[in-house]
Design a protein around this motif. Structure first.
Motif, short mmCIF file in Angstrom:
data_model
loop_
_atom_site.label_atom_id
_atom_site.label_comp_id
_atom_site.label_asym_id
_atom_site.label_seq_id
_atom_site.Cartn_x
_atom_site.Cartn_y
_atom_site.Cartn_z
N PRO A 1 -12.18 65.11 7.04
CA PRO A 1 -12.35 66.57 6.86
C PRO A 1 -12.03 67.29 8.16
N HIS B 1 -8.83 74.83 5.77
CA HIS B 1 -9.84 73.79 5.53
C HIS B 1 -9.23 72.70 4.67
N ALA C 1 -19.07 69.94 7.23
CA ALA C 1 -17.62 70.05 7.46
C ALA C 1 -17.36 70.89 8.71
N CYS D 1 -10.73 71.26 10.06
CA CYS D 1 -10.46 72.70 9.99
C CYS D 1 -9.40 72.96 11.05
N VAL E 1 -8.80 68.08 3.94
CA VAL E 1 -8.99 66.68 4.31
C VAL E 1 -7.64 66.14 4.75
#
Lengths: 220, 220
Positions: free
Chosen positions: A85, A115, B48, A87, A117
């Motif tokens: 994950p 955002h 996250a 950002c 994966v």
């Protein structure tokens, strides 16, 4: 079928503040991404955030993030079965906004937050495509004017793929938003535009004098 | 007594790759931090990573990160008793490094990565100091030449404090590192220097014509 012109907002991509500055327009997002040289890649390591500046490239709705096989995020993406994950954020500073009041000072900027994966690229053909995109991201047209990676170099390079799905842009433009009662104060107010510039090329010491400066560098 | 000239390396601030580019020198770290307009602030939300571009300022060995009381990281810092774990990263792109081989393309850059726990500033005096630092970070000397925040504005502003303790810089300079067997290839090699530039000031539409451009703007 996904919207061809805009990303679908999600809970994560609708800002709690400054909502009117948010955009989901694909063309705007692409232009912001294509103009920057580095992104800031965030991931979680041992429960804590890590943010590293990273080279990247874009192929359509897919970002490729550069790394080496020894770097932390790459190893984590390889070790984590469902991917890592992340950002990924890109920001341009376009101007300094000087208001009469300290409170209303601001920055004109364009940013994109992605955002998702990230997955390590393992397919050799996709890896070559990604490396070309990374080089062309630095200087468009450069990939075709350099020696392609050989097998050893490909093995030493790791690339993460991040699809553009959960994406938003945020843009501030224009002058300061001073309070009406502050307009008569004797402080200069306005915008100092900031832009990217280039200085004269520095050829390598070992560059053969017969090698000409390529045309694609004049377009920067 | 802490080292007056360098930060102590930690497991998190010793890179797994490119270790020779890492530095813990305080003066270098300060100069990189002071030159940038935005940082990229990473934190963890619902497990996250989130990375947002943010204004900041520095007072000695302390960073102040701007937010509004409604923004997510600020609310999280306020809600989390021991503070909000963050990673704050600042990057300057200084040059595009063009090698004969695609593999050796790179970027000359200077970056700083700060790991730590951010706390919301609650002391009114410290909040004023922080706001001055935020304004002066955009344009040095500007805080003294603008209307200070009033009580209502102070209440609407939230600032996070992050101490400079676990900090590293990373710097790449110089030309491409091509392989010896590639030096004769017919590709231009060298560096395209990138720098920050400014365009002509844009005064506010509502600026009184008698207000002069302040001297501190000529120094940009």
């Amino acid at each position: 079928m996904p919207d061809q012109t805009a990303y679908a907002p999600t809970e994560r991509t609708v800002p709690t503040r400054g909502r009117k500055r948010a955009s989901y327009d694909r063309a705007l997002v692409h232009s912001i991404l294509d103009e920057a040289y580095v992104c800031h890649l965030g991931f979680v390591r041992d429960g804590a955030p890590v943010v590293l500046p990273t080279l990247y490239g874009r192929v359509g709705e897919r970002l490729y993030v550069h790394g080496s096989t020894g770097s932390r995020p790459l190893r984590m993406a390889g070790q984590t079965d469902p991917g890592l994950p992340v950002c990924l954020t890109v920001t341009h500073v376009d101007g300094l906004v000087l208001a009469r009041s300290a409170f209303h000072h601001s920055i004109n900027y364009r940013s994109v937050v992605v955002h998702g994966v990230a997955h390590q690229v393992t397919d050799p053909e996709e890896l070559r495509t990604a490396l070309d995109a990374l080089v062309d991201h630095v200087v468009p047209g450069r990939a075709a004017d350099s020696r392609p990676a050989n097998a050893k170099e490909l093995a030493a390079t790791a690339v993460l793929r991040l699809d553009l799905e959960e994406v938003s842009a945020k843009v501030r433009t224009g002058g300061p938003n001073d309070e009406p009662e502050d307009l008569a104060l004797p402080h200069w107010a306005g915008v100092v535009p900031v832009r990217k510039g280039y200085d004269a090329l520095i050829p390598s010491d070992d560059l053969d004098g017969s090698v000409q400066v390529p045309a694609y560098l004049f377009g920067l």
